[in-house]
Design a protein around this motif. Structure first.
Motif, PDB file in Angstrom:
ATOM      1  N   ARG A  18       0.845  -1.023   0.015  1.00 39.95           N
ATOM      2  CA  ARG A  18      -0.169  -0.161   0.142  1.00 39.95           C
ATOM      3  C   ARG A  18       0.956   1.162  -0.227  1.00 39.95           C
ATOM      4  O   ARG A  18       2.009   1.358   0.922  1.00 39.95           O
ATOM      5  CB  ARG A  18      -0.877   0.180   1.314  1.00 39.95           C
ATOM      6  CG  ARG A  18      -1.950  -1.134   1.140  1.00 39.95           C
ATOM      7  CD  ARG A  18      -2.894  -0.980   2.470  1.00 39.95           C
ATOM      8  NE  ARG A  18      -3.636   0.066   2.535  1.00 39.95           N
ATOM      9  CZ  ARG A  18      -4.702   0.287   1.859  1.00 39.95           C
ATOM     10  NH1 ARG A  18      -5.077  -0.411   0.871  1.00 39.95           N
ATOM     11  NH2 ARG A  18      -5.379   1.422   2.039  1.00 39.95           N
ATOM     12  N   HIS A  19       0.461   2.137  -0.763  1.00 45.28           N
ATOM     13  CA  HIS A  19       1.256   3.374  -0.937  1.00 45.28           C
ATOM     14  C   HIS A  19       0.166   4.575  -0.775  1.00 45.28           C
ATOM     15  O   HIS A  19      -0.733   4.440  -1.764  1.00 45.28           O
ATOM     16  CB  HIS A  19       2.040   3.588  -2.049  1.00 45.28           C
ATOM     17  CG  HIS A  19       2.855   4.691  -2.199  1.00 45.28           C
ATOM     18  ND1 HIS A  19       3.862   4.950  -1.253  1.00 45.28           N
ATOM     19  CD2 HIS A  19       2.838   5.983  -3.230  1.00 45.28           C
ATOM     20  CE1 HIS A  19       4.168   6.290  -1.646  1.00 45.28           C
ATOM     21  NE2 HIS A  19       3.593   6.796  -2.620  1.00 45.28           N
ATOM     22  N   ASP A  20       0.390   5.385   0.000  1.00 45.22           N
ATOM     23  CA  ASP A  20      -0.599   6.471   0.112  1.00 45.22           C
ATOM     24  C   ASP A  20      -2.216   5.858   0.273  1.00 45.22           C
ATOM     25  O   ASP A  20      -3.032   6.653  -0.404  1.00 45.22           O
ATOM     26  CB  ASP A  20      -0.430   7.720  -1.012  1.00 45.22           C
ATOM     27  CG  ASP A  20       0.752   8.391  -0.716  1.00 45.22           C
ATOM     28  OD1 ASP A  20       1.403   8.734   0.363  1.00 45.22           O
ATOM     29  OD2 ASP A  20       1.265   8.903  -1.803  1.00 45.22           O
ATOM     30  N   GLY A  21      -2.403   4.689   0.904  1.00 51.05           N
ATOM     31  CA  GLY A  21      -3.782   4.323   1.225  1.00 51.05           C
ATOM     32  C   GLY A  21      -3.961   3.567  -0.175  1.00 51.05           C
ATOM     33  O   GLY A  21      -5.393   3.051   0.010  1.00 51.05           O
ATOM     34  N   VAL A  22      -3.133   3.375  -1.195  1.00 50.80           N
ATOM     35  CA  VAL A  22      -3.782   2.638  -2.126  1.00 50.80           C
ATOM     36  C   VAL A  22      -2.999   1.619  -2.780  1.00 50.80           C
ATOM     37  O   VAL A  22      -1.838   1.495  -2.164  1.00 50.80           O
ATOM     38  CB  VAL A  22      -3.702   3.570  -3.448  1.00 50.80           C
ATOM     39  CG1 VAL A  22      -4.090   2.837  -4.807  1.00 50.80           C
ATOM     40  CG2 VAL A  22      -4.382   5.012  -3.498  1.00 50.80           C
ATOM     41  N   GLY A  23      -3.723   0.412  -2.903  1.00 49.08           N
ATOM     42  CA  GLY A  23      -2.969  -0.871  -3.338  1.00 49.08           C
ATOM     43  C   GLY A  23      -2.067  -0.869  -4.381  1.00 49.08           C
ATOM     44  O   GLY A  23      -2.688  -0.075  -5.398  1.00 49.08           O
ATOM     45  N   VAL A  24      -0.854  -1.432  -4.379  1.00 53.26           N
ATOM     46  CA  VAL A  24      -0.095  -1.058  -5.493  1.00 53.26           C
ATOM     47  C   VAL A  24       0.576  -2.423  -5.849  1.00 53.26           C
ATOM     48  O   VAL A  24       0.700  -3.419  -4.952  1.00 53.26           O
ATOM     49  CB  VAL A  24       1.173  -0.375  -5.068  1.00 53.26           C
ATOM     50  CG1 VAL A  24       2.298  -0.351  -6.491  1.00 53.26           C
ATOM     51  CG2 VAL A  24       0.850   1.127  -4.855  1.00 53.26           C
ATOM     52  N   GLU A  25       0.403  -2.955  -7.313  1.00 56.56           N
ATOM     53  CA  GLU A  25       1.107  -4.113  -7.461  1.00 56.56           C
ATOM     54  C   GLU A  25       2.039  -3.673  -8.676  1.00 56.56           C
ATOM     55  O   GLU A  25       1.961  -3.103  -9.577  1.00 56.56           O
ATOM     56  CB  GLU A  25       0.130  -5.055  -8.234  1.00 56.56           C
ATOM     57  CG  GLU A  25       0.734  -6.559  -8.767  1.00 56.56           C
ATOM     58  CD  GLU A  25      -0.452  -7.244  -9.119  1.00 56.56           C
ATOM     59  OE1 GLU A  25      -0.410  -7.945 -10.222  1.00 56.56           O
ATOM     60  OE2 GLU A  25      -1.343  -7.516  -8.332  1.00 56.56           O
ATOM     61  N   ALA A  26       3.472  -4.018  -8.150  1.00 58.80           N
ATOM     62  CA  ALA A  26       4.616  -3.420  -9.032  1.00 58.80           C
ATOM     63  C   ALA A  26       5.731  -4.410  -9.365  1.00 58.80           C
ATOM     64  O   ALA A  26       6.039  -5.078  -8.589  1.00 58.80           O
ATOM     65  CB  ALA A  26       5.454  -2.176  -8.223  1.00 58.80           C
ATOM     66  N   GLN A  27       6.249  -4.467 -10.754  1.00 55.18           N
ATOM     67  CA  GLN A  27       7.214  -5.040 -10.942  1.00 55.18           C
ATOM     68  C   GLN A  27       8.530  -4.754 -10.475  1.00 55.18           C
ATOM     69  O   GLN A  27       8.789  -3.260 -10.863  1.00 55.18           O
ATOM     70  CB  GLN A  27       7.326  -5.369 -12.593  1.00 55.18           C
ATOM     71  CG  GLN A  27       8.413  -6.262 -13.016  1.00 55.18           C
ATOM     72  CD  GLN A  27       8.466  -6.652 -14.546  1.00 55.18           C
ATOM     73  OE1 GLN A  27       7.441  -7.208 -14.899  1.00 55.18           O
ATOM     74  NE2 GLN A  27       9.352  -6.118 -15.054  1.00 55.18           N
ATOM     75  N   ALA A  68      12.764   5.622  -7.435  1.00 55.07           N
ATOM     76  CA  ALA A  68      11.765   6.421  -7.917  1.00 55.07           C
ATOM     77  C   ALA A  68      10.788   6.756  -6.778  1.00 55.07           C
ATOM     78  O   ALA A  68       9.886   7.980  -6.984  1.00 55.07           O
ATOM     79  CB  ALA A  68      11.093   5.684  -9.134  1.00 55.07           C
ATOM     80  N   GLN A  69      10.485   5.830  -5.937  1.00 53.25           N
ATOM     81  CA  GLN A  69       9.373   5.750  -5.035  1.00 53.25           C
ATOM     82  C   GLN A  69       9.954   6.813  -3.836  1.00 53.25           C
ATOM     83  O   GLN A  69      11.167   7.301  -3.708  1.00 53.25           O
ATOM     84  CB  GLN A  69       9.258   4.477  -4.108  1.00 53.25           C
ATOM     85  CG  GLN A  69       8.780   3.563  -5.213  1.00 53.25           C
ATOM     86  CD  GLN A  69       9.614   2.492  -5.306  1.00 53.25           C
ATOM     87  OE1 GLN A  69      10.848   2.826  -5.322  1.00 53.25           O
ATOM     88  NE2 GLN A  69       9.265   1.386  -5.668  1.00 53.25           N
ATOM     89  N   ASP A  70       8.953   7.391  -3.253  1.00 55.67           N
ATOM     90  CA  ASP A  70       9.309   8.132  -1.952  1.00 55.67           C
ATOM     91  C   ASP A  70      10.249   7.545  -0.909  1.00 55.67           C
ATOM     92  O   ASP A  70      11.048   8.269  -0.237  1.00 55.67           O
ATOM     93  CB  ASP A  70       7.924   8.669  -0.869  1.00 55.67           C
ATOM     94  CG  ASP A  70       7.085   9.389  -2.010  1.00 55.67           C
ATOM     95  OD1 ASP A  70       7.341   9.968  -3.287  1.00 55.67           O
ATOM     96  OD2 ASP A  70       5.784   9.335  -1.865  1.00 55.67           O
ATOM     97  N   VAL A  71      10.197   6.219  -0.663  1.00 56.42           N
ATOM     98  CA  VAL A  71      10.526   5.410   0.443  1.00 56.42           C
ATOM     99  C   VAL A  71      11.615   4.304  -0.142  1.00 56.42           C
ATOM    100  O   VAL A  71      10.759   3.535  -0.839  1.00 56.42           O
ATOM    101  CB  VAL A  71       9.714   5.114   1.367  1.00 56.42           C
ATOM    102  CG1 VAL A  71      10.348   4.212   2.535  1.00 56.42           C
ATOM    103  CG2 VAL A  71       8.926   5.937   2.131  1.00 56.42           C
TER     104      VAL A  71
END
Length: 109
Positions: A44-53, A78-81
């Motif tokens: 989850r990122h910013d309250g949203v589910g993410v599926e990432a390669q 590329a991400q915040d964390v």
């Protein structure tokens, strides 16, 4: 933190993974970097589910290099964390640990 460590991180692309791995090894910050992927991370990122390669890197090094390695990883994120997990290596083959020293200018140098 003293001794040998394994650092785990992920990056967004194969190219980023290979570039980071080659840089850390060629500059002597990591004795070895294993690149695994692609893999799928679900979070989850910013309250949203993410599926990432992503591509996972496993680095073996000495603890004195961790801060510099963290800086290199953050420069490729590329991400915040940035995912950066450091685990102490509490044992291992003596010859392998000496090899890590030789590759990194490590503990016994």
């Amino acid at each position: 933190m003293a001794g040998y460590v394994q650092v785990v991180t992920t990056v967004e692309s194969r190219e980023d993974a290979y570039q980071l791995a080659h840089r850390l090894v060629s500059e002597g910050y990591a004795a070895v970097v294993q690149v695994n992927g692609p893999l799928v991370s679900i979070y989850r990122h910013d309250g949203v589910g993410v599926e990432a390669q992503q591509w996972q890197l496993l680095l073996r090094t000495v603890s004195t290099h961790v801060r510099v390695i963290e800086q290199h990883i953050r420069a490729h994120k590329a991400q915040d964390v940035a995912e950066i997990v450091v685990t102490p290596i509490v044992g291992g083959d003596d010859e392998y640990l000496k090899w890590i020293d030789g590759q990194t200018g490590g503990l016994t140098q």
